[in-house]
Each structure stands twice: as C-alpha cells, then as structure tokens.
Design an enzyme around this catalytic site. Sequence first.
Site: not given
Length: 204
Positions: A40, A135, A138, A163-164
């Site tokens: 990503g 990443d 999602h 991440h996230d």
Amino acid sequence: MDPRLRALAEAARGFMPVDEGLALYEAALAAPDGPLLEVGSYCGRSALFIGAAAAERGGVLFAVDHHRGSEENQPGWRWHEPDLVDPHSGLIDTLPHFRRTVFEAGLEDHVVAVVGDSPRLAALWGTSLAFLFIDGGHGAAPAHADYEGWTPHLAPGGILAIHDVFDDPADGGRPPYEIYLRALDSGDFTETGRTGSLRVLGRR
C-alpha cells in the site's frame, strides 16, 4: 532522518500523520539486515519515510501497490480524490504521483515500485524480509489477504508494522485492528511500539 527528506515526506500527498511516519522510519531503521517491503504505497508518503531508512541502511524498499486505489479511494467514498483519476481509463492511477514523489526525494536507487495485486505477488515472492509494513486495502478480504500472504516471508527477528489500527470502532474500520490481533494471538509477534494508529511488532 535527513531534514530535506523529512520535509519532502511531510509535504508528500497521503494520509499518514508525520509522527506515525517518523515512527515508521525508526522501526525500519531498527530492522535486521535484509530488504524492506510495504503493502500500500498510494502516492508515496510512507515510502519516503521507509525509503529514507532503506537509504541509510544501504538497502532497498519494495513498494507493492496496484495503484488503482483502495475501496475508500473510489468515487463516492470519503477518501476519493478526483484529480487522481486517469481521464483515459477513468480509473484511479496513483503510480505517476508515486514515481514523482520518489524521484524528487532522490530515492530511486532505494525504492523499487512493484505494481500488481498484493496476494498474487505474495504467493510468488521468494525473498525473506527484514521489515513488513501493511497499509493496503482496509476491507476485510484485502487486509486479511495481505496479512496471510506476506507475514510468512518475514524473517525471525523481523519487524511487522500495521497502519490504521484503532482500538475504538468509532475511530476507524476494523480489518487492520483484526490483523493486528491475529499477529498477537498467533504467538509469533510481540508489540514493541505504538504511535497514533501505527502498531509495530517484532517477530519472535
């Protein structure tokens, strides 16, 4: 981190907060010997933070992305950016922006764009990784596919960053949080750091 590269990373297009980017840089810098890989890349902001670490290490970051945008980047979604749509194909195309970002940072010798479908690439990948940053998409299917496809390539002692990751569902989607829990529940990983929504884990 070199002040020039930091300034370029801070100015680059993307959704990663600077404090998380700097934590990503430190994690990549601390990884054992071997190549780095991110899943990503979007327009290259995270690649500058990790790429700066790769340059200091004298190594390489492989930046994996199909460059057609994740679910949340598509028309009608919150994170859609209309100017990233290629007028010829009518599809999002972040690759030119990514290449320009890496070029302007002078990191072309240390950041290698790998354009394609993440699970397909992971299935064919044959190189042990020192560092893995997830990443990508999602949604449940792409996030879990990235975890399942790429973590087997992470060497013992390697570093996994996700991440996230949001503990509270009100703050963000669940799939990155779910794969973070999968990593911990597997017994193969230990959390070593967290900054904002970034989680850093070490492979046992």
